[in-house]
Design an enzyme around this catalytic site. Structure first.
Site, PDB file in Angstrom:
ATOM      1  N   LYS A 126       0.851  -1.184   0.000  1.00  0.00           N
ATOM      2  CA  LYS A 126       0.000   0.000   0.000  1.00  0.00           C
ATOM      3  C   LYS A 126       0.896   1.246   0.000  1.00  0.00           C
ATOM      4  O   LYS A 126       1.485   1.595   1.018  1.00  0.00           O
ATOM      5  CB  LYS A 126      -0.917   0.039   1.228  1.00  0.00           C
ATOM      6  CG  LYS A 126      -1.995   1.141   1.128  1.00  0.00           C
ATOM      7  CD  LYS A 126      -2.620   1.459   2.458  1.00  0.00           C
ATOM      8  CE  LYS A 126      -1.745   2.397   3.279  1.00  0.00           C
ATOM      9  NZ  LYS A 126      -1.561   3.733   2.626  1.00  0.00           N
ATOM     10  N   GLY A 153       6.749   5.239   8.102  1.00  0.00           N
ATOM     11  CA  GLY A 153       5.664   6.189   8.328  1.00  0.00           C
ATOM     12  C   GLY A 153       5.739   6.752   9.730  1.00  0.00           C
ATOM     13  O   GLY A 153       6.809   6.816  10.333  1.00  0.00           O
ATOM     14  N   SER A 154       4.592   7.127  10.257  1.00  0.00           N
ATOM     15  CA  SER A 154       4.564   7.796  11.558  1.00  0.00           C
ATOM     16  C   SER A 154       4.666   6.799  12.709  1.00  0.00           C
ATOM     17  O   SER A 154       4.244   5.638  12.601  1.00  0.00           O
ATOM     18  CB  SER A 154       3.285   8.618  11.707  1.00  0.00           C
ATOM     19  OG  SER A 154       2.180   7.784  11.992  1.00  0.00           O
ATOM     20  N   VAL A 214       1.158   5.380  14.024  1.00  0.00           N
ATOM     21  CA  VAL A 214       0.587   4.339  13.157  1.00  0.00           C
ATOM     22  C   VAL A 214       1.331   3.026  13.356  1.00  0.00           C
ATOM     23  O   VAL A 214       0.717   1.960  13.478  1.00  0.00           O
ATOM     24  CB  VAL A 214       0.627   4.777  11.682  1.00  0.00           C
ATOM     25  CG1 VAL A 214       0.234   3.607  10.770  1.00  0.00           C
ATOM     26  CG2 VAL A 214      -0.309   5.956  11.451  1.00  0.00           C
ATOM     27  N   GLU A 250      10.531   1.863  10.142  1.00  0.00           N
ATOM     28  CA  GLU A 250      11.289   3.108  10.346  1.00  0.00           C
ATOM     29  C   GLU A 250      10.251   4.216  10.445  1.00  0.00           C
ATOM     30  O   GLU A 250       9.411   4.368   9.564  1.00  0.00           O
ATOM     31  CB  GLU A 250      12.256   3.342   9.192  1.00  0.00           C
ATOM     32  CG  GLU A 250      13.210   4.504   9.420  1.00  0.00           C
ATOM     33  CD  GLU A 250      12.791   5.763   8.702  1.00  0.00           C
ATOM     34  OE1 GLU A 250      12.410   6.735   9.397  1.00  0.00           O
ATOM     35  OE2 GLU A 250      12.819   5.775   7.471  1.00  0.00           O
ATOM     36  N   CYS A 302      12.903  12.007   6.650  1.00  0.00           N
ATOM     37  CA  CYS A 302      12.929  11.461   8.011  1.00  0.00           C
ATOM     38  C   CYS A 302      14.183  11.911   8.744  1.00  0.00           C
ATOM     39  O   CYS A 302      14.191  12.034   9.968  1.00  0.00           O
ATOM     40  CB  CYS A 302      12.886   9.933   7.970  1.00  0.00           C
ATOM     41  SG  CYS A 302      11.541   9.242   7.008  1.00  0.00           S
ATOM     42  N   GLU A 342       7.905  16.611  16.345  1.00  0.00           N
ATOM     43  CA  GLU A 342       8.207  16.411  14.934  1.00  0.00           C
ATOM     44  C   GLU A 342       7.221  17.212  14.087  1.00  0.00           C
ATOM     45  O   GLU A 342       6.008  17.103  14.259  1.00  0.00           O
ATOM     46  CB  GLU A 342       8.103  14.926  14.567  1.00  0.00           C
ATOM     47  CG  GLU A 342       8.494  14.639  13.135  1.00  0.00           C
ATOM     48  CD  GLU A 342       8.303  13.188  12.745  1.00  0.00           C
ATOM     49  OE1 GLU A 342       9.098  12.690  11.931  1.00  0.00           O
ATOM     50  OE2 GLU A 342       7.358  12.550  13.248  1.00  0.00           O
TER      51      GLU A 342
END
Length: 542
Positions: free
Chosen positions: A212, A265-266, A269, A293, A327, A425
């Protein structure tokens, strides 16, 4: 059947093209950009090699011109995700049994195709839908993805060559099986290379993937699928699905065939995935591999012995390249008072010289942030800083979303080392600086270490080797990628394997042998060449 031990081509980092005026690569990418920008792409999702178009579509708009539509992508429903699980299982039968050199050949071919005929299209797609300037697109969408593909093949052979010792009369072997099930790959908007590597790395090791991509990266994800298809990847090995994230994740994490997640991603999540996987452990056939990561609040720290010009350049590049949406981007800095005046002069000069606008104009250093959500978050942080007594904006502070989501590169100076933008962040072109008294350089390292939940990247600057040694030890857990006298961005595959710990992920180091090891389940085989025929051992004798 293989009847030889094969050597793969030695992996070398893909040279970065300059895109200088008059260069053929500049001409090619701008021609591709113009054609794609003025065209309309209709992107399906892919299951078992078949293209699906549901008619339920989402428009694709460039962040730097959000009223302009370059195409649309179709979204999947629950039944399509369930079908993807079924088709991945079918594909696994042949793919898991395919000889390693055949899998290697596919991804080596993909690398060569990307280095040549796909290069301009992949870069142009990244420039359009992710608003990257041509150089940032080149080092990401072309060079880094090529490096992932070629180095991963080399790393795979190094894994396979790792074999146990054999005693007299026994032949011991180790085989590295793919996981029993499918891997769920979830990729971010900011790096096309990550979007390609997260499904490709486990697939290379014989796994099947349900992928995805981020909603704002589907345009270049489509080119990645075209690339893999052109390279000969069999149907159903990588299935790309787009649609509601919650629906996709719910189906996949509740499947007995779920065997691993490869995520960028975050942090929230990823934490929710981990929690769901834990609750579902009795559902799965095997313990899933959880590789992720996540976020970063990456730092630059300078010792009084540092070179002011070098520190300023690290801030200008490390904080503002790709609008701070890496990132690894620097977003907090701790600078000694004795150097501050010189550093300030240089970074203000740098920021003033930045041009901002569309990636089609290659003189623009700054482009748009990814979408309206990012714009609102970043502009909100800027407005708050304008009101706070312990913060001063010394550069930037402007923003405009009338045409594109443009945030000026902004520098905040704070008197509070725990100020919001030093801790939280933001993922945008906002750098916050705390100026400390020179004699406090040791104690400020403790602040650097303890301020953030993250531990992804960080940089220290010093001309004093004792100070470098002290800082490296004091910050030993503060960053998974640690830079000495350099900005904290720009990790290169094969040179600086990437990943961090704490709230920044599982530190499984994308672009290294360590990441590929997560996608295999070793089997030890002992073959006794002449089997015993009597149960009695010598010690049983009289």
């Amino acid at each position: 059947m293989a009847n030889a031990f094969f050597n793969v081509p030695k992996a070398v980092n893909e040279p970065v093209k300059t895109y200088a005026p008059g260069s053929p690569e500049r001409k090619n990418v701008l021609e591709a950009y113009k054609k794609m920008y003025n065209g309309q792409v209709d992107i399906p999702f892919y299951i078992g090699g078949k293209e699906y178009r549901t008619g339920k579509t989402v428009d694709i708009t460039p962040p730097h011109d959000h009223k302009h539509v370059v195409g649309r992508y179709h979204t999947a429903e629950k039944e399509h995700i369930e079908l993807a699980v079924e088709k991945a299982a079918e594909a696994r039968v042949k793919w898991a049994a395919t000889s390693w050199e055949q899998r290697a050949a596919i991804f080596l071919k993909a690398a060569e195709l990307l280095a040549g005929p796909f290069r301009a299209k992949m870069n142009a797609a990244t420039m359009i839908a992710q608003s990257k300037n041509v150089f940032q697109a080149e080092i990401d969408a072309a060079c880094e993805l090529i490096d992932f593909l070629t180095f991963n093949v080399q790393f795979m052979t190094e894994i396979y060559q790792n074999q146990p010792i054999s005693d007299r009369g026994v032949w011991n072997r180790m085989e590295y099986r793919p996981l029993e099930g499918f891997v769920y790959a979830i990729t971010p908007f900011n790096f096309t290379a990550i979007a390609g590597n997260l499904p490709a790395a486990p697939a290379l090791m014989g796994n099947v993937i349900i992928w995805k991509p981020a909603r704002s990266q589907v345009y270049s994800a489509q080119v990645i699928m075209e690339l893999f298809k052109a390279a000969g990847l069999p149907d159903g090995v990588i299935n790309m699905v787009t649609g509601n994230s919650g629906t996709i994740t719910d189906v996949l994490l509740n499947s007995p065939d779920f065997s691993g997640v490869h995520f960028t991603g975050s942090t929230p999540v990823f934490n929710s995935f981990w929690e769901t996987i834990g609750k579902n452990m009795n559902t799965y056939k095997t313990y899933p591999r959880i590789v992720g990561e996540t976020g970063g609040k990456d730092f630059i720290w300078a010792h009084p012995s540092a070179n002011a010009q070098e520190v300023a350049t690290a801030i200008s590049r490390g904080a503002f390249e790709y609008q701070g949406q890496k990132c690894s981007a620097a977003s907090r800095a701790y600078l000694p008072k004795s150097l501050w005046a010189d550093i300030k002069t240089t970074i203000l000069k740098d920021v003033k010289s930045f041009k901002m606008g569309t990636p089609e104009d290659t003189s623009n250093f700054i482009n748009a942030v990814i979408d309206d959500r990012a714009f609102k978050k970043l502009s909100g942080a800027i407005e708050q800083a304008k009101q706070d007594a312990d913060a001063e904006i010394i550069a930037g502070g402007g923003y405009d979303d009338s045409v594109g989501y443009f945030i000026e590169p902004t520098i905040i100076v704070t008197t509070n080392p725990q100020y919001k933008t030093m801790v939280n962040e933001l993922f945008g072109p906002i750098m916050t600086i705390f100026v400390y008294e020179d004699e406090q350089w040791e104690e400020i390292l403790d602040v650097v270490d303890k301020t953030s939940e993250f531990a992804l990247t960080g940089a220290i600057f010093s001309g004093d080797r004792y100070a470098i040694d002290y800082a490296s030890k004091a910050l030993v857990n503060a960053a998974g990628n640690f830079y000495i006298n350099d900005k904290p961005t720009g990790a290169v595959v094969g040179q600086q394997p990437f990943g961090g710990a704490r709230g920044s992920g599982t530190n499984d180091k994308a672009g290294s042998i360590w990441n590929l090891l997560r996608w295999v389940s070793p089997r030890t085989i002992k073959e006794t060449l002449v089997s015993p025929t009597d149960y009695r051992y010598p010690f049983l004798g009289e």
